[in-house]
Enzyme design. Structure first.
Site, PDB file in Angstrom:
ATOM      1  N   TYR A 101       9.935   3.685  -2.795  1.00  0.00           N
ATOM      2  CA  TYR A 101       8.125   4.132  -2.433  1.00  0.00           C
ATOM      3  C   TYR A 101       7.164   4.254  -3.666  1.00  0.00           C
ATOM      4  CZ  TYR A 101       4.120   6.159   0.603  1.00  0.00           C
ATOM      5  OH  TYR A 101       3.024   6.266   1.539  1.00  0.00           O
ATOM      6  N   GLU A 148      -0.767   7.524   8.750  1.00  0.00           N
ATOM      7  CA  GLU A 148      -1.320   8.745   8.314  1.00  0.00           C
ATOM      8  C   GLU A 148      -1.066   9.998   9.049  1.00  0.00           C
ATOM      9  OE1 GLU A 148      -0.975  10.317   5.432  1.00  0.00           O
ATOM     10  OE2 GLU A 148      -0.310   8.436   3.805  1.00  0.00           O
ATOM     11  N   TRP A 160       5.626  13.860   5.951  1.00  0.00           N
ATOM     12  CA  TRP A 160       5.296  11.686   4.974  1.00  0.00           C
ATOM     13  C   TRP A 160       7.150  11.234   5.313  1.00  0.00           C
ATOM     14  CZ3 TRP A 160       3.294   7.930   6.567  1.00  0.00           C
ATOM     15  CH2 TRP A 160       3.132   7.075   5.779  1.00  0.00           C
TER      16      TRP A 160
END
Length: 220
Positions: free
Chosen positions: A37, A59, A67
């Site tokens: 990522y 988000e 996250w």
């Protein structure tokens, strides 16, 4: 990017060197899930409307969580929300809400689920006005004089919001979007390449700078 689960004393200059010899932002090397990522997605300029909508919604789901939790469930979210095609999600009704609340593969937060459906409707309106979500969002790219001269860990840590993210958050809220506070919005801007917050010394920073330099900004 919220740097969850990393003790400050472990961060040093905010960089870590991986087993592959590459130096990365500390969060990007903190777990194997983050490495691809960080290396292949985060900070690369994005103009795809579905990915922009996906990211700002995820988000919002991340608020109060890590996250990493969202990233590990991202494919489930994509399946649940029609690939984040906002023209489809805007048509979701109460039966879809109940389906999503019962979906153990995502975050079953009713408020965040209904927020995503609401935001899809607002996204449809925004596309009609600006031609694309990308044209709207890239209009909030901060000018050079608002960016730090050196992006280091201390700068990132001290600035969870920025003037640009505050402007974007306020405008989105005026347009009826929800779960789009300035910290959430800044994380979105970092991830979608509206800024380059790979810190100095990270192997990805120079590549992102080149990609941003060659990126054709969408316009309304």
């Amino acid at each position: 990017m919220n740097i969850e689960g990393i003790v400050m004393s472990d961060l040093a200059a905010g960089l870590v060197r991986g087993d592959d010899g590459l130096t990365r932002c500390a969060w990007g090397g903190s777990t194997p899930d983050y490495i691809p990522y960080h290396d292949k997605e985060w900070g690369r300029p994005m103009a795809d409307d579905h990915r922009l909508f996906e990211k700002i919604c995820l988000e919002g789901f991340q608020s109060g969580l890590s996250w990493l939790t969202i990233l590990r469930k991202r494919e489930n979210f994509r399946a649940a929300f029609a690939g984040f095609d906002f023209s489809v999600v805007a048509g979701f009704g109460e039966a879809d809400v109940e389906r999503l609340v019962a979906d153990a593969g995502i975050i079953r937060h009713r408020g965040k689920i209904t927020s995503t459906i609401n935001n899809a409707k607002r996204a449809v309106e925004m596309k009609a006005e600006f031609g694309s979500l990308a044209a709207y969002f890239w209009g909030f790219e901060p000018p050079a004089d608002e960016r730090p001269k050196i992006v280091d860990w201390e700068t990132i840590r001290a600035n969870p919001t920025t003037p640009a993210s505050i402007r974007l958050s306020k405008d989105l809220k005026k347009r009826g979007w929800t779960f789009v506070g300035p910290t959430t919005v800044y994380a979105f801007m970092q991830a979608m390449g509206l800024v380059n917050d790979h810190i100095e010394g990270c192997a990805c920073r120079a590549d992102i700078e080149k990609k941003r330099a060659g990126f054709k900004r969408p316009v309304a």
